[in-house]
Design an enzyme around this catalytic site. Structure first.
Site, PDB file in Angstrom:
ATOM      1  N   ASN A   1      -2.383   1.351  -6.015  1.00  0.00           N
ATOM      2  CA  ASN A   1      -1.397   2.256  -5.432  1.00  0.00           C
ATOM      3  C   ASN A   1      -0.480   1.395  -4.564  1.00  0.00           C
ATOM      4  O   ASN A   1      -0.912   0.881  -3.534  1.00  0.00           O
ATOM      5  CB  ASN A   1      -2.083   3.325  -4.585  1.00  0.00           C
ATOM      6  CG  ASN A   1      -1.111   4.301  -3.975  1.00  0.00           C
ATOM      7  OD1 ASN A   1       0.086   4.038  -3.866  1.00  0.00           O
ATOM      8  ND2 ASN A   1      -1.606   5.451  -3.566  1.00  0.00           N
TER       9      ASN A   1
ATOM     10  N   SER B   1       1.682   1.976  -2.443  1.00  0.00           N
ATOM     11  CA  SER B   1       1.930   2.399  -1.063  1.00  0.00           C
ATOM     12  C   SER B   1       0.739   2.124  -0.146  1.00  0.00           C
ATOM     13  O   SER B   1       0.824   2.358   1.058  1.00  0.00           O
ATOM     14  CB  SER B   1       2.294   3.883  -1.016  1.00  0.00           C
ATOM     15  OG  SER B   1       1.196   4.673  -1.392  1.00  0.00           O
ATOM     16  N   CYS B   2      -0.345   1.590  -0.686  1.00  0.00           N
ATOM     17  CA  CYS B   2      -1.561   1.319   0.093  1.00  0.00           C
ATOM     18  C   CYS B   2      -1.638  -0.162   0.459  1.00  0.00           C
ATOM     19  O   CYS B   2      -1.603  -1.027  -0.421  1.00  0.00           O
ATOM     20  CB  CYS B   2      -2.787   1.723  -0.729  1.00  0.00           C
ATOM     21  SG  CYS B   2      -4.357   1.220  -0.016  1.00  0.00           S
ATOM     22  N   SER B   3      -1.782  -0.452   1.739  1.00  0.00           N
ATOM     23  CA  SER B   3      -1.826  -1.854   2.183  1.00  0.00           C
ATOM     24  C   SER B   3      -3.056  -2.585   1.646  1.00  0.00           C
ATOM     25  O   SER B   3      -2.978  -3.761   1.301  1.00  0.00           O
ATOM     26  CB  SER B   3      -1.783  -1.938   3.710  1.00  0.00           C
ATOM     27  OG  SER B   3      -2.923  -1.318   4.267  1.00  0.00           O
TER      28      SER B   3
ATOM     29  N   ARG C   1      -2.313  -3.385  -1.982  1.00  0.00           N
ATOM     30  CA  ARG C   1      -1.339  -4.482  -2.064  1.00  0.00           C
ATOM     31  C   ARG C   1      -1.995  -5.823  -1.748  1.00  0.00           C
ATOM     32  O   ARG C   1      -1.717  -6.829  -2.392  1.00  0.00           O
ATOM     33  CB  ARG C   1      -0.150  -4.229  -1.135  1.00  0.00           C
ATOM     34  CG  ARG C   1       0.776  -3.122  -1.609  1.00  0.00           C
ATOM     35  CD  ARG C   1       2.082  -3.083  -0.827  1.00  0.00           C
ATOM     36  NE  ARG C   1       1.922  -3.112   0.616  1.00  0.00           N
ATOM     37  CZ  ARG C   1       1.823  -2.053   1.406  1.00  0.00           C
ATOM     38  NH1 ARG C   1       1.858  -0.836   0.873  1.00  0.00           N
ATOM     39  NH2 ARG C   1       1.701  -2.194   2.708  1.00  0.00           N
TER      40      ARG C   1
END
Length: 114
Positions: A8, A10-12, A15
């Site tokens: 995802n 948008s997930c740190s 990433r």
């Protein structure tokens, strides 16, 4: 080595896991944005089995209605059905390599399968 990440953007944590995979020499990487391409119930069941965790441990409770729906106390079948129907309930990132599958929270768990 081939690696697949259910990601995802948008997930740190997701990433960070993706960056770690990209920085590893010799990795043939497949990235699946699971909110756009949700895994099947069977795929999820296999991933959690191979990770050695029950599906409930892969249930995302933060920012979801999982608790209100009773999923935190539900059995494997109900949790898998809910995740397959609503991929926002899947905790991320899930990573598979030839060495195994890990739910990479914390991100350092990825080291176990590299």
């Amino acid at each position: 080595m081939k690696a697949t990440i259910w990601h995802n953007p948008s997930c740190s944590k997701s990433r960070a896991a993706l960056e770690r995979l990209r920085d590893t020499a010799g990795i043939e990487l497949e990235t699946i944005e699971y909110l756009k391409q949700p895994p099947t119930r069977e795929t999820l069941a296999g991933l959690y089995r191979d990770a050695g965790i029950p599906p409930r441990e892969g249930l995302r409770t933060s920012g979801t209605d999982a608790k209100a729906r009773g999923l935190t106390e539900a059995g494997d079948d109900a949790v898998l059905d809910a995740m397959a129907a609503d991929p926002k309930l899947i905790e991320r990132p899930l990573v598979r390599t030839e060495k195994g599958v890990r739910l990479c929270r914390p991100t350092e768990r990825i080291e176990e399968i590299l």
